[in-house]
Every structure is written in structure tokens, then in C-alpha cells.
Design a protein around this motif. Sequence first.
Motif, PDB file in Angstrom:
ATOM      1  N   ARG A  48       0.817  -1.218   0.000  1.00  0.00           N
ATOM      2  CA  ARG A  48       0.000   0.000   0.000  1.00  0.00           C
ATOM      3  C   ARG A  48       0.850   1.268   0.000  1.00  0.00           C
ATOM      4  NH1 ARG A  48      -5.546  -0.714  -0.985  1.00  0.00           N
ATOM      5  NH2 ARG A  48      -6.299  -2.552   0.111  1.00  0.00           N
ATOM      6  N   LYS A  49       2.149   1.086  -0.176  1.00  0.00           N
ATOM      7  CA  LYS A  49       3.097   2.199  -0.338  1.00  0.00           C
ATOM      8  C   LYS A  49       3.442   2.922   0.972  1.00  0.00           C
ATOM      9  CE  LYS A  49       2.992   1.283  -4.703  1.00  0.00           C
ATOM     10  NZ  LYS A  49       4.088   0.480  -5.316  1.00  0.00           N
ATOM     11  N   TYR A  50       3.238   2.244   2.112  1.00  0.00           N
ATOM     12  CA  TYR A  50       3.737   2.798   3.370  1.00  0.00           C
ATOM     13  C   TYR A  50       5.198   2.377   3.545  1.00  0.00           C
ATOM     14  CZ  TYR A  50      -1.177   3.555   4.584  1.00  0.00           C
ATOM     15  OH  TYR A  50      -2.485   3.959   4.594  1.00  0.00           O
ATOM     16  N   LYS A  51       5.936   3.178   4.275  1.00  0.00           N
ATOM     17  CA  LYS A  51       7.312   2.815   4.604  1.00  0.00           C
ATOM     18  C   LYS A  51       7.287   2.072   5.931  1.00  0.00           C
ATOM     19  CE  LYS A  51      12.011   4.619   4.724  1.00  0.00           C
ATOM     20  NZ  LYS A  51      12.862   5.830   4.568  1.00  0.00           N
ATOM     21  N   VAL A  52       7.597   0.770   5.889  1.00  0.00           N
ATOM     22  CA  VAL A  52       7.362  -0.109   7.033  1.00  0.00           C
ATOM     23  C   VAL A  52       8.678  -0.586   7.645  1.00  0.00           C
ATOM     24  CG1 VAL A  52       6.281  -2.260   7.802  1.00  0.00           C
ATOM     25  CG2 VAL A  52       5.203  -0.892   5.995  1.00  0.00           C
ATOM     26  N   THR A  53       8.744  -0.497   8.972  1.00  0.00           N
ATOM     27  CA  THR A  53       9.842  -1.081   9.742  1.00  0.00           C
ATOM     28  C   THR A  53       9.258  -2.097  10.706  1.00  0.00           C
ATOM     29  OG1 THR A  53      11.180   0.930   9.632  1.00  0.00           O
ATOM     30  CG2 THR A  53      11.718  -0.638  11.367  1.00  0.00           C
ATOM     31  N   CYS A  54       9.864  -3.271  10.783  1.00  0.00           N
ATOM     32  CA  CYS A  54       9.429  -4.318  11.709  1.00  0.00           C
ATOM     33  C   CYS A  54      10.473  -4.494  12.806  1.00  0.00           C
ATOM     34  CB  CYS A  54       9.226  -5.636  10.967  1.00  0.00           C
ATOM     35  SG  CYS A  54       8.945  -7.052  12.069  1.00  0.00           S
ATOM     36  N   LEU A  55      10.044  -4.317  14.048  1.00  0.00           N
ATOM     37  CA  LEU A  55      10.909  -4.573  15.204  1.00  0.00           C
ATOM     38  C   LEU A  55      10.408  -5.834  15.894  1.00  0.00           C
ATOM     39  CD1 LEU A  55      12.268  -1.964  17.707  1.00  0.00           C
ATOM     40  CD2 LEU A  55      11.420  -4.179  18.510  1.00  0.00           C
ATOM     41  N   ASP A  56      11.271  -6.836  16.006  1.00  0.00           N
ATOM     42  CA  ASP A  56      10.852  -8.133  16.538  1.00  0.00           C
ATOM     43  C   ASP A  56      12.101  -8.868  17.040  1.00  0.00           C
ATOM     44  OD1 ASP A  56       8.026  -9.907  15.791  1.00  0.00           O
ATOM     45  OD2 ASP A  56       9.758 -11.000  16.569  1.00  0.00           O
ATOM     46  N   ASN A  57      11.897  -9.851  17.916  1.00  0.00           N
ATOM     47  CA  ASN A  57      13.053 -10.672  18.305  1.00  0.00           C
ATOM     48  C   ASN A  57      13.303 -11.809  17.313  1.00  0.00           C
ATOM     49  OD1 ASN A  57      10.971 -12.447  18.950  1.00  0.00           O
ATOM     50  ND2 ASN A  57      11.119 -12.071  21.151  1.00  0.00           N
ATOM     51  N   PHE A  58      12.380 -12.004  16.370  1.00  0.00           N
ATOM     52  CA  PHE A  58      12.532 -12.985  15.287  1.00  0.00           C
ATOM     53  C   PHE A  58      12.876 -14.376  15.812  1.00  0.00           C
ATOM     54  CE2 PHE A  58      13.365  -8.840  13.302  1.00  0.00           C
ATOM     55  CZ  PHE A  58      12.421  -8.875  12.273  1.00  0.00           C
ATOM     56  N   TRP A  59      12.143 -14.840  16.800  1.00  0.00           N
ATOM     57  CA  TRP A  59      12.305 -16.208  17.287  1.00  0.00           C
ATOM     58  C   TRP A  59      12.149 -17.218  16.157  1.00  0.00           C
ATOM     59  CZ3 TRP A  59       8.814 -16.063  22.282  1.00  0.00           C
ATOM     60  CH2 TRP A  59       9.529 -15.473  23.325  1.00  0.00           C
ATOM     61  N   PHE A  60      11.223 -16.932  15.218  1.00  0.00           N
ATOM     62  CA  PHE A  60      10.925 -17.879  14.146  1.00  0.00           C
ATOM     63  C   PHE A  60      11.368 -17.351  12.784  1.00  0.00           C
ATOM     64  CE2 PHE A  60       7.699 -18.284  17.506  1.00  0.00           C
ATOM     65  CZ  PHE A  60       8.001 -19.566  17.943  1.00  0.00           C
ATOM     66  N   LYS A  61      12.408 -16.497  12.823  1.00  0.00           N
ATOM     67  CA  LYS A  61      12.953 -15.900  11.599  1.00  0.00           C
ATOM     68  C   LYS A  61      11.908 -15.007  10.931  1.00  0.00           C
ATOM     69  CE  LYS A  61      16.361 -19.571  10.994  1.00  0.00           C
ATOM     70  NZ  LYS A  61      16.942 -20.571  10.067  1.00  0.00           N
ATOM     71  N   SER A  62      12.143 -14.642   9.680  1.00  0.00           N
ATOM     72  CA  SER A  62      11.289 -13.649   9.031  1.00  0.00           C
ATOM     73  C   SER A  62      10.660 -14.192   7.755  1.00  0.00           C
ATOM     74  CB  SER A  62      12.108 -12.397   8.679  1.00  0.00           C
ATOM     75  OG  SER A  62      11.370 -11.522   7.856  1.00  0.00           O
ATOM     76  N   LYS A  63       9.393 -13.840   7.570  1.00  0.00           N
ATOM     77  CA  LYS A  63       8.683 -14.130   6.323  1.00  0.00           C
ATOM     78  C   LYS A  63       8.303 -12.816   5.634  1.00  0.00           C
ATOM     79  CE  LYS A  63       8.289 -18.696   6.681  1.00  0.00           C
ATOM     80  NZ  LYS A  63       8.755 -19.662   5.639  1.00  0.00           N
ATOM     81  N   LEU A  64       9.092 -11.783   5.858  1.00  0.00           N
ATOM     82  CA  LEU A  64       8.744 -10.450   5.388  1.00  0.00           C
ATOM     83  C   LEU A  64       9.432 -10.112   4.074  1.00  0.00           C
ATOM     84  CD1 LEU A  64       8.938  -8.512   8.777  1.00  0.00           C
ATOM     85  CD2 LEU A  64       6.936  -9.525   7.691  1.00  0.00           C
ATOM     86  N   ASN A  65       8.798  -9.216   3.336  1.00  0.00           N
ATOM     87  CA  ASN A  65       9.367  -8.706   2.098  1.00  0.00           C
ATOM     88  C   ASN A  65      10.737  -8.079   2.366  1.00  0.00           C
ATOM     89  OD1 ASN A  65       9.824  -6.492  -0.032  1.00  0.00           O
ATOM     90  ND2 ASN A  65       8.042  -7.557  -0.879  1.00  0.00           N
ATOM     91  N   LYS A  66      11.677  -8.260   1.450  1.00  0.00           N
ATOM     92  CA  LYS A  66      13.045  -7.779   1.641  1.00  0.00           C
ATOM     93  C   LYS A  66      13.131  -6.254   1.705  1.00  0.00           C
ATOM     94  CE  LYS A  66      14.129  -7.892  -3.316  1.00  0.00           C
ATOM     95  NZ  LYS A  66      15.037  -8.445  -4.355  1.00  0.00           N
TER      96      LYS A  66
END
Length: 239
Positions: free
Chosen positions: A24-42
Motif C-alpha cells: 500500500r506504499k507505506y514505509k514499514v519497519t518491523c521490530l521483533d526478536n525474530f524467534w521464528f525468523k522472518s517471512k517479510l518482504n526484503k
Amino acid sequence: MKKILIIGGAGYVGSELCNFLLKRKYKVTCLDNFWFKSKLNKNIKLIKKDIRSLEYSEFKNYDIVINLAYLSNDPLCEINARDTWEIGPLSTYHIMEACIKYKVKKFIFASSGSIYGLKKEKKVTEKLGLDPITDYNKSKMICEKVMESYKDKIKIVILRPATICGDSSRLRLDVVLNLFCYQAYFNKKINILGGKQIRPLLHIKDMINCYEFFIKKNITGTFNVGFENLSVKKIAQSV
């Protein structure tokens, strides 16, 4: 372009929300401890950190902060009460202070419909009192109270969702509809463990649309988010 920080954005709902908002053209930052790694867009910025060790400076230059981070259900919260209250109300206090310091415009919090406890009323509205039963929903209620004390300094949106269901790149199988689908497909048998219990359901796509609605609209307050109430037996029969 609005800059959005999503805390706990690598989880069941967060993974889908982050990827959706990027499209949707927002600038997104994800803050997480990533216990299960990431499934996020690069193209989504990732910050690997525990919510209990955040620096105020990490909230600089964001328009909106969405907090999804929590121990995800009642059993997890009962296992370690200290983690529950540190990740919940204590971290909420520090996050709110940081948002105020760096002039974040809006804060959206994922609470829970479970904080109402057991009600005799057929329609559970936001006007009813809160009677939380477990550490999970007690701590969610205190988080809400902490945030409400800042409502004169920042726009606050508190969402109380029903039990979320549906497919996600970071799938959860401890929620009732998803679990029944898994059991039906792989085991050809569903264990309902009673059946008369009532569960409110909400599809994950509806939850994500709800977040976008409150990102776009100049609306604040506390809102239930749900679709339908069904018995566990009825859910199993439908599956």
C-alpha cells in the motif's frame, strides 16, 4: 508516505500486516526478536530486538507505531508471569514515553476481546466493564490503562479483536479454527474437547483491513473487532 513502526511484526498477524502495508506504499519497519525468523518482504526494514530492551531513539522519525508484541495466549502467560508483565504493561510505559519524546502522531495497540471475561449480556459492547480472568487478559487491561493516561499527548487507538483465524506466512495452529482445519486435513478427525464453548471469530484479512482503516482515519478510542460468535461444535461441523 507515512512511516510506520510495527513492533512484533514478524508474528502471525504482523507478517501479513507488514507485507500488506508495504504494498500500500507505506514505509514499514518491523521490530521483533525474530524467534521464528522472518517471512517479510526484503524491502521492509528489520530491527532485531527484544521489546524489553528498547532505546528511546528507536522511535525517532515515525508517524505511527503499532504494537502487536505479546506472549500470544493464556498458557504462555501463565508459564512465566514475570515475562508477561514486563513485555506487557512495563514495556508499554517505556514505549509511550518514547513516542511522546519523538512526537509520534498515533499509537495503535493490539489488545484482546478476552479482557471482558465471562459476560451474561448477549452483546458485549465497549461500554461494559472489564473482568479479566488470566494473566494474559489482566495484563492487556493494564496496558490499556497505561496508554489511556497518554491520550492527551498522542492519538491512541486500542483494538480488542476476537479470535483471529485464517492463513498466514507465519501460521498459528493454536487458535481454534486453524487447529480444526489442520486436524481435519492431516488426521481426518477433529478433537473438540467439549463443544458448547463459544468462540468469537475474525478473519486475519479483516483484522489487517481494520489496522489500515485506523492508520488512514483520524479516529481514536477503544474498539471491539469481530465477526461472529460460534460454538466450538459448530465450528468443527463447518470444517
